[in-house]
Design an enzyme around this catalytic site. Structure first.
Site, PDB file in Angstrom:
ATOM      1  N   GLY A 622       2.184 -48.342 -70.995  1.00 20.81           N
ATOM      2  CA  GLY A 622       1.569 -48.887 -69.794  1.00 20.81           C
ATOM      3  C   GLY A 622       2.542 -48.790 -68.634  1.00 20.81           C
ATOM      4  O   GLY A 622       3.738 -48.543 -68.819  1.00 20.81           O
ATOM      5  N   GLY A 624       3.201 -50.310 -64.410  1.00 23.84           N
ATOM      6  CA  GLY A 624       2.766 -51.198 -63.340  1.00 23.84           C
ATOM      7  C   GLY A 624       3.790 -51.155 -62.236  1.00 23.84           C
ATOM      8  O   GLY A 624       4.748 -50.371 -62.292  1.00 23.84           O
ATOM      9  N   PHE A 626       6.029 -53.120 -61.591  1.00 20.12           N
ATOM     10  CA  PHE A 626       7.328 -53.590 -62.050  1.00 20.12           C
ATOM     11  C   PHE A 626       8.089 -52.526 -62.808  1.00 20.12           C
ATOM     12  O   PHE A 626       9.279 -52.651 -63.041  1.00 20.12           O
ATOM     13  CB  PHE A 626       7.101 -54.766 -63.007  1.00 20.12           C
ATOM     14  CG  PHE A 626       6.105 -54.386 -64.075  1.00 20.12           C
ATOM     15  CD1 PHE A 626       4.768 -54.663 -63.875  1.00 20.12           C
ATOM     16  CD2 PHE A 626       6.494 -53.694 -65.194  1.00 20.12           C
ATOM     17  CE1 PHE A 626       3.839 -54.261 -64.819  1.00 20.12           C
ATOM     18  CE2 PHE A 626       5.555 -53.292 -66.120  1.00 20.12           C
ATOM     19  CZ  PHE A 626       4.230 -53.577 -65.937  1.00 20.12           C
ATOM     20  N   LYS A 628       7.721 -49.795 -66.470  1.00 15.02           N
ATOM     21  CA  LYS A 628       6.913 -49.297 -67.571  1.00 15.02           C
ATOM     22  C   LYS A 628       6.885 -50.275 -68.745  1.00 15.02           C
ATOM     23  O   LYS A 628       7.778 -51.101 -68.891  1.00 15.02           O
ATOM     24  CB  LYS A 628       7.467 -47.967 -68.066  1.00 15.02           C
ATOM     25  CG  LYS A 628       7.332 -46.872 -67.027  1.00 15.02           C
ATOM     26  CD  LYS A 628       7.968 -45.596 -67.511  1.00 15.02           C
ATOM     27  CE  LYS A 628       7.864 -44.526 -66.420  1.00 15.02           C
ATOM     28  NZ  LYS A 628       8.766 -43.415 -66.688  1.00 15.02           N
ATOM     29  N   VAL A 629       5.872 -50.122 -69.567  1.00 14.85           N
ATOM     30  CA  VAL A 629       5.789 -50.908 -70.795  1.00 14.85           C
ATOM     31  C   VAL A 629       5.938 -49.950 -71.960  1.00 14.85           C
ATOM     32  O   VAL A 629       5.294 -48.893 -71.984  1.00 14.85           O
ATOM     33  CB  VAL A 629       4.427 -51.643 -70.898  1.00 14.85           C
ATOM     34  CG1 VAL A 629       4.379 -52.479 -72.163  1.00 14.85           C
ATOM     35  CG2 VAL A 629       4.201 -52.524 -69.681  1.00 14.85           C
ATOM     36  N   ASP A 741      -3.873 -61.791 -60.091  1.00 13.06           N
ATOM     37  CA  ASP A 741      -4.145 -60.372 -60.348  1.00 13.06           C
ATOM     38  C   ASP A 741      -5.068 -60.232 -61.559  1.00 13.06           C
ATOM     39  O   ASP A 741      -4.788 -59.480 -62.491  1.00 13.06           O
ATOM     40  CB  ASP A 741      -2.829 -59.609 -60.549  1.00 13.06           C
ATOM     41  CG  ASP A 741      -2.983 -58.117 -60.253  1.00 13.06           C
ATOM     42  OD1 ASP A 741      -4.061 -57.722 -59.728  1.00 13.06           O
ATOM     43  OD2 ASP A 741      -2.052 -57.356 -60.549  1.00 13.06           O
TER      44      ASP A 741
END
Ligand SMILES: *[C@@H]1O[C@H](CO)[C@@H](O)[C@H](O)[C@H]1NC(C)=O
Ligand SMILES: *[C@@H]1O[C@H](CO)[C@@H](O)[C@H](O)[C@H]1NC(C)=O
Ligand SMILES: *[C@@H]1O[C@H](CO)[C@@H](O)[C@H](O)[C@H]1NC(C)=O
Ligand SMILES: *[C@@H]1O[C@H](CO)[C@@H](O)[C@H](O)[C@H]1NC(C)=O
Ligand SMILES: *[C@@H]1O[C@H](CO)[C@@H](O)[C@H](O)[C@H]1NC(C)=O
Length: 951
Positions: A622, A624, A626, A628-629, A741
Site C-alpha cells: 500500500g 499513502g 506518509f 509505503k506499507v 479521512d
C-alpha cells in the site's frame, strides 16, 4: 403445467430407485486393484472400506471399487447401521468415512494421475444410515479443489444424496474436500471419477464447471437406470415418464452419435422418448432455482437430447419450438434426425429466475407433436479460484510426504485462505497465484535429513525447523532462496558445516540464521565445535557466530544509519513540515506534548528488525502520503503490515507520532490494531495487524474476476462494523476523535471480512460538549469525501466524518466510485439522488449483486447514506443513529435470507412474499434482452425455416 416442479420431484424420488435398481452390489467378486485408475481411466472409491479389505467388482456395472485408504489421510471408517442395509443396496453404501472429532474443518480426497486441462466427471455419494448411532443427519459443504462445489444436505438416514460435477481439472490431481460448516459431521460413502473427452460438454471449461441438477431418460418407466456399460461415460440416467400426459415411443434400433457430438447421449437413453398424448399440447417441464448462501444467484444450462424414432411418411413433419419462461428460445423450429442424436441447449447459463418452465411446442407446419428423449440440467459452478503456484504445491507436498506431516495438510496449501495449511504463510498477490512465503514446522517431530524441497519454495521468507530430529547436513541450496530472511534450525541433530552461502547471507545481514543446539554442527568449514552438553540456550546459538560476522554487521549498520542520517538532514532543510494540527491533537489526546517521550505499551522495533521482518522492505502492499506499507512476517510467522514513514512524506513527524500514540491508546474491534512501532533515530514505522483481504474499495471495484462479488449481507456487515469503529472514535474516546479521512480505501478487511478502520494519521481530537467544532489551518482528507462546510470554512466536527461515511455507504450500495465519469465527473451523491428521484432503487444498486437483496433493506441503506450526506451538518445523523439504522437494515436482510432458505428447501410451489418484486424486476430485464434464453443445437438438422445460422 406450472405447479410443482416434476423434474425436481423426480430427482427427489430417484434415490430409492438407485437403491432398488442400481443397488445390485455383489458381495461376490473379489479383486485387488492396484493404482488409482482402471484401464478406462475410471476411479471408483468405496469410502470407509478398510484398507485391509480387498477391492471388489460392482455387480451391476462390473466396475472395480477400491478402498479409499490411498486417497485420504484423515477420518474414521464406520459401518452403516444394520437396520438400513437392504439386500439390493449398492455395496459402497455399507460403510462410510467420517470426519468427526479431532479432524480439521476441511478434509480432502486427492485423485492423482489425472491429466491437467482435461475434463472429468466427479461424483460423490452419501448415505447416512445412522452410521454414528446419533440419528443426526448433517449438512456440510463440498469443495472441488479451491472452489466451492455444493452443499450436501442429508435429510434422511436412508435417502442417498448424489452430487456430480463436470469440470476441467487444472493440475495433475484433483481434490474433493468435505468442509465442516458447523452443522454436523461430514462423511462420504463413495467417490467416482470418469474422464471425458474435452469436446464433450463445451460449457465446462477452465473457468466454469457444471453441477448436475437432473439427468433424465424419457420413455417407459421400467425403473431401470441407464449407466455403465450402456453409457460408456457412466453417467446415471433416471427413468422419467408421465403416463397421464405423455405416450411413449421406443425403437429397438440403435441411435447413433453424430461425428461431432457434444454430449454422446447413449443409445439406451435415446431409443426411448415421450410425446404428448394430446397432439396439440406441448411437452412441458420445469425446475426451481436453488440459491444457496454460497451461490445466491445460480445460472442454469439445459440440454434437450432429441432423436426421431419413427420413420415419417412423406408429407409428415415433426418440428417444434422451445420456449423458456414463455420466451422463444429456439425459434427456428427444430426437427430431430431419424436415429441420430441431436441436442438443443443453451451455451450460456440462464440466470435470475426462481423457476424455469420449459415448453416444446409444435410449429404450425408440424404434422406431429414434439418429442423428447433425454434431458440434463446443470447449474454452473465458477471455478475461478486460483490454486497455489504449482511449484510450491509440488514442493510442499513432497515435504508433507517425506516427514509424514498430518496437521490439516490437505487440499490446496494456501486456498481458500480460511483453510490454508497450519504453519504455512502464504502471499496472495493480485497478479500471481498464491505462493508459500512462510513455513513453521517447529516441534513437529520431523526426522531424517533436510528435504531438498525446502529450497524449491522459491518465495520462502521464513523457515522454522527448530526442535525436530533432523539429521544430515544443511543443503547449500537454501542460500539460493533470495527472499529468505529467517531460518531457524535450532535444536536438531544436524551435522557438517554451515554452507558458505548461508554464512554469507548472514554476514550481509540479509538472513537471520539460528542453528544453536545442533551438537554436531560446525559453524564454519574448518573447525568443528566439540559436541555441546545440554547447556544450549541463545547464548550458545549466537556465540557460535564468528565474531567477524558480528563486527561486519555492526559496521554495515552503522554505515547505513549514517548515510540515511545525512540524507535526512538534507530533506529537512528543504521542506517545511506541517506541524501545528498534529501537536494540538497530541496534547489533547495525551494531555501532554509527548514528542520526545514515546512510551507505548506496544512492542518497539529497531529499524534493523523491521528490515528483517519485511525482508528488506521488499513487498509494497500500500501507499499513502506518509510513505509505503510493506508486507512482513514476525519471527513467529505472524503476517504484519509495516507502514514506514518516508522522508518525503506529507505526513509530519507529529502526525505520525500522533497516530502511534492514539492507536496505542484506542482499542476497538473495528479499528485496525497496532502491534508495534519503530522510532529508531529518524526512522519511524508502525506495525499493524495484517488485513489479508485488503481495502474495501478493492472489493467494490477492481479485482472482480479474482474475488466474488460481496453479497448484500456482507456489505451491510462491513458498513455496520465501520460505523461502529467511527462511533467509538466519536463517542467512546475522551476527548472525542475525528478521523478526517474516512473512505473505502481506509476500511480494511481481514480473512473473515471483518471491517476495521485504518489510517489514523489525520485523526483529530476536539472537545465535544457545546463547542463541537475545531478549526484547522488547512483542509486535509480526500476529495469527494469532504463535507462541504469543512471545505468552505475549515470548520471540523464529527459530522464531517458522518458525511464521509455517507459517501462510503453509497459506494457500498452502488459499487460505484465516489466520483463517477458520467461522462462529466459527478459526485456519487448527485448520481444517486438523480436516480432515486425517479423512484428507481434498482438503477442505483450494484448490478453484480444480481438482485439478491431485500429491497427494503437496500432502500433504507441508501436513505441513511443520503441523510449522512445532507448539506447542513446539523441535519446529519450521529454515528450512533447510523449504527442503529444499519443494524435494522441487516436484520431485514437476514430475515429475508431465512425466509427464502425455508422456501427453497421446502421444494414446493407458491410464491413467497417479498420475492415477487425481484422476480418481476428480472422479467422486465429479460424481455428487453432477447438473447437471455437463446438456445442452439448441433446435429444433422435441416430446419424448415430460415433463421439465424447455427453457431
Ligand atoms: C448380481 O446380478 C445378477 C443380475 O444382474 C443377480 O442375478 C445376482 O444375484 C447378483 N449378485 C449379487 C451377489 O447381488
Ligand atoms: C467458459 O465459458 C464461459 C461461458 O461460455 C465463458 O464466459 C468463459 O470465458 C469461458 N472460459 C474460458 C477459459 O474459455
Ligand atoms: C531422534 O532420532 C534418534 C535416532 O533415530 C532417536 O533415537 C531419538 O529418540 C529421536 N529423538 C526424538 C526427540 O524424536
Ligand atoms: C436441509 O434440508 C432441510 C429439509 O429440506 C431443511 O429444512 C434445512 O434448512 C436444510 N439445511 C440447509 C443448511 O440447507
Ligand atoms: C412453414 O412452411 C412455410 C411454407 O413451406 C414456410 O414458408 C415457413 O417458413 C415454414 N415455417 C416454419 C416455422 O418452418
Amino acid at each position: 403445467m406450472g405447479g410443482p416442479c416434476w423434474v425436481r420431484s423426480a430427482i427427489m424420488a430417484a434415490p430409492w430407485l438407485l437403491l432398488l435398481l442400481l443397488g445390485l452390489a455383489g458381495r461376490g467378486g473379489v479383486l485387488r486393484v492396484h493404482g488409482q485408475a482402471d484401464n478406462l481411466g475410471f476411479i471408483s472409491i468405496d469410502c470407509g472400506l478398510p484398507e485391509s479389505a480387498s477391492g471388489y467388482v460392482d455387480n451391476g456395472t462390473k466396475l472395480s471399487f477400491v478402498s479409499d485408504a490411498g486417497f485420504v489421510d484423515a477420518g474414521t471408517n464406520y459401518n452403516m447401521s444394520v437396520e438400513y442395509i437392504t439386500p439390493s443396496m449398492d455395496r459402497s453404501f455399507h460403510n462410510v468415512r467420517s470426519f468427526g472429532a479431532g479432524a480439521s474443518a476441511r478434509n480432502c480426497y486427492t485423485l492423482r494421475s489425472l491429466v491437467s486441462g482435461l475434463k472429468y466427471l466427479v461424483r460423490a455419494k452419501f448415505m447416512y444410515g445412522n452410521y454414528d448411532g446419533l440419528s443426526r443427519s448433517p449438512v456440510f459443504d463440498l469443495h472441488l479443489g479451491v472452489n466451492y462445489w455444493t452443499t450436501v444436505n442429508i435429510t434422511d438416514a436412508d435417502t442417498p444424496v448424489i452430487v456430480e460435477a463436470i469440470v476441467v481439472v487444472p493440475g495433475d490431481s484433483a481434490q474433493v474436500c468435505l468442509v465442516d460448516t458447523g452443522s454436523g459431521t461430514p462423511f462420504i460413502s463413495s467417490l467416482d471419477l470418469r474422464p471425458l473427452k474435452n469436446s464433450l460438454y463445451p460449457m465446462a471449461n477452465a473457468t466454469q464447471g457444471l453441477v448436475l441438477l437432473a439427468r433424465a431418460n424419457f420413455g417407459p418407466n421400467d425403473g431401470r437406470l441407464v449407466r455403465f456399460p450402456d453409457d460408456p461415460h457412466d453417467r446415471i440416467w433416471f427413468p422419467m415418464s408421465k403416463p397421464t400426459e405423455w405416450s411413449e415411443i421406443t425403437t429397438p434400433l440403435k441411435v447413433q452419435n453424430i461425428d461431432e457430438d457434444k454430449f454422446e447421449a447413449p443409445s439406451a437413453v435415446m431409443q426411448t422418448a415421450v410425446t404428448p398424448i394430446n397432439a396439440s399440447k406441448p411437452i412441458e417441464f420445469s425446475w426451481d432455482a436453488e440459491p444457496t448462501a454460497k451461490d445466491p444467484a445460480p445460472g442454469y444450462i439445459c440440454i434437450l437430447h432429441l432423436s426421431e424414432l419413427q420413420l415419417l411418411p412423406p408429407g409428415a413433419a415433426r418440428q417444434f419450438f422451445v420456449t423458456i419462461n414463455g420466451l422463444l428460445s429456439y425459434a427456428r423450429g427444430f426437427s430431430p434426425q431419424y436415429l441420430f442424436t441431436n441436442a438443443v441447449f443453451n451455451s450460456n447459463a440462464n440466470y435470475g429466475f426462481h423457476q424455469y418452465n420449459v415448453s416444446l411446442n409444435a410449429t404450425p407446419n408440424s404434422t406431429l407433436p414434439p418429442i423428447l428423449n433425454g434431458l440434463e440440467i446443470f447449474s454452473v459452478l465458477p471455478t475461478t479460484g486460483v490454486p497455489t503456484a504449482d511449484q510450491d504445491v509440488s514442493a510442499i507436498t513432497a515435504i508433507r510426504g517425506k516427514y509424514q506431516v498430518k496437521k490439516n495438510w490437505m487440499g490446496d496449501p494456501c486456498m481458500p485462505k480460511s483453510f490454508a495449511w497450519n504453519g504455512l504463510g502464504c502471499s496472495y498477490a493480485v497478479s500471481s497465484p498464491p505462493s508459500v512465503t512462510g513455513l513453521n514446522l517447529s516441534s513437529s517431530g520431523l526426522s531424517g535429513n533436510m528435504s531438498a524441497s525446502f529450497a524449491s519454495l522459491k518465495g520462502l521468507q521464513y523457515l522454522d525447523l527448530s526442535r525436530n530430529n533432523l539429521t544430515g547436513s544443511i543443503p547449500d541450496t537454501l542460500s539460493q532462496l533470495s527472499s529468505l530472511t529467517f531460518l531457524d534450525l535450532t535444536g536438531n541433530q544436524l551435522s557438517g558445516s554451515i554452507p558458505s552461502g548461508l554464512l554469507k547471507r548472514m554476514q550481509d545481514g540479509s538472513l537471520t540464521l539460528r542453528f544453536g543446539n545442533n551438537p554436531n554442527l560446525c559453524s564454519n568449514g574448518d573447525s568443528c565445535q566439540p559436541p555441546k552438553k545440554k547447556k544450549k540456550s541463545k547464548v550458545v546459538m549466537y556465540a557460535v557466530v564468528p565474531i567477524v560476522v558480528v563486527l561486519v554487521t555492526v559496521l554495515l549498520s552503522v554505515l547505513l544509519f549514517c548515510m540515511r542520517r545525512r540524507k535526512k538532514g538534507t530533506t529537512s532543510r528543504n521542506s517545511v513540515k506541517p506541524q501545528n494540527e498534529a501537536s494540538t491533537a497530541l496534547s489533547h489526546s495525551r494531555g501532554s506534548n509527548g514528542h520526545s517521550s514515546l512510551c507505548l505499551d506496544n512492542r518497539r522495533f529497531t529499524y534493523a528488525e523491521l528490515e528483517a521482518v519485511t525482508d528488506g522492505f521488499r513487498r509494497v502492499i500500500g501507499r499513502g502520503g506518509f510513505g509505503k506499507v510493506y508486507d512482513g512476517f514476525l519471527e513467529d510467522g505472524t503476517q504484519v503490515a509495516v507502514k514506514l514513514r518516508s522522508e518525503s512524506s506529507d505526513q509530519g513527524v507529529q502526525e505520525f507520532l500522533a497516530e502511534a500514540r492514539t492507536l496505542a491508546k484506542i482499542h476497538h474491534k473495528n479499528l485496525v490494531s497496532l502491534i508495534g512501532y519503530c522510532k529508531d533515530r529518524e526512522y519511524m514505522a508502525l506495525v499493524y495487524e495484517y488485513m489479508s483481504e485488503g481495502a474495501l474499495h478493492e472489493h467494490l471495484r477492481g479485482r472482480e474476476n479474482k474475488t466474488r462479488c460481496l453479497t448484500w449481507r456482507q456489505r451491510l456487515r462491513i458498513a455496520l462494523e465501520s460505523a461502529q469503529g467511527l462511533e467509538y472514535l466519536h463517542k467512546g474516546c475522551n476527548p472525542p476523535l475525528i478521523h478526517r479521512d474516512v473512505k473505502t480505501s481506509n476500511i480494511l478487511l481481514n480473512a473473515n471480512l471483518d471491517a476495521k478502520i485504518a489510517d489514523f494519521g489525520l485523526l483529530k481530537a476536539f472537545n465535544g460538549g457545546g463547542d463541537t467544532h475545531v478549526s484547522t489551518a488547512r483542509v486535509v482528507g480526500t476529495r469527494g469525501y469532504l463535507a462541504p462546510e469543512y471545505l468552505a470554512t475549515f470548520q471540523l466536527t464529527n459530522k464531517s466524518d458522518v458525511f464521509s461515511f455517507g459517501v462510503v455507504l453509497l459506494e457500498i450500495v452502488t459499487g460505484q466510485p465516489h466520483i463517477l465519469n458520467d461522462p462529466e465527473p459527478t459526485s456519487i451523491i448527485q448520481w444517486v439522488q438523480q436516480r432515486l428521484a425517479r423512484g428507481n432503487i434498482e438503477s442505483v444498486v450494484d448490478a453484480r449483486m444480481r438482485g439478491d437483496y431485500d429491497i427494503n433493506s437496500v432502500w433504507k441503506a441508501a436513505d441513511i447514506a443520503l441523510k449522512c450526506t445532507t448539506h447542513a451538518p446539523e441535519q446529519r445523523p450521529t454515528m450512533t443513529d447510523v449504527v442503529a439504522q444499519l443494524q435494522e437494515c441487516l436484520e431485514l436482510e437476514v430475515a429475508r435470507g431465512d425466509a427464502t432458505a425455508g422456501f427453497y428447501t421446502a421444494g414446493s410451489g407458491g410464491n413467497p412474499n417479498g420475492y415477487s418484486g425481484y422476480v418481476a424486476d428480472v422479467s422486465t430485464d429479460v424481455s428487453q434482452s432477447s438473447t437471455a434464453f437463446e438456445m442452439e443445437h448441433f446435429g444433422r438438422v435441416t430446419s424448415m425455416s430460415s433463421g439465424p445460422a447455427a453457431r
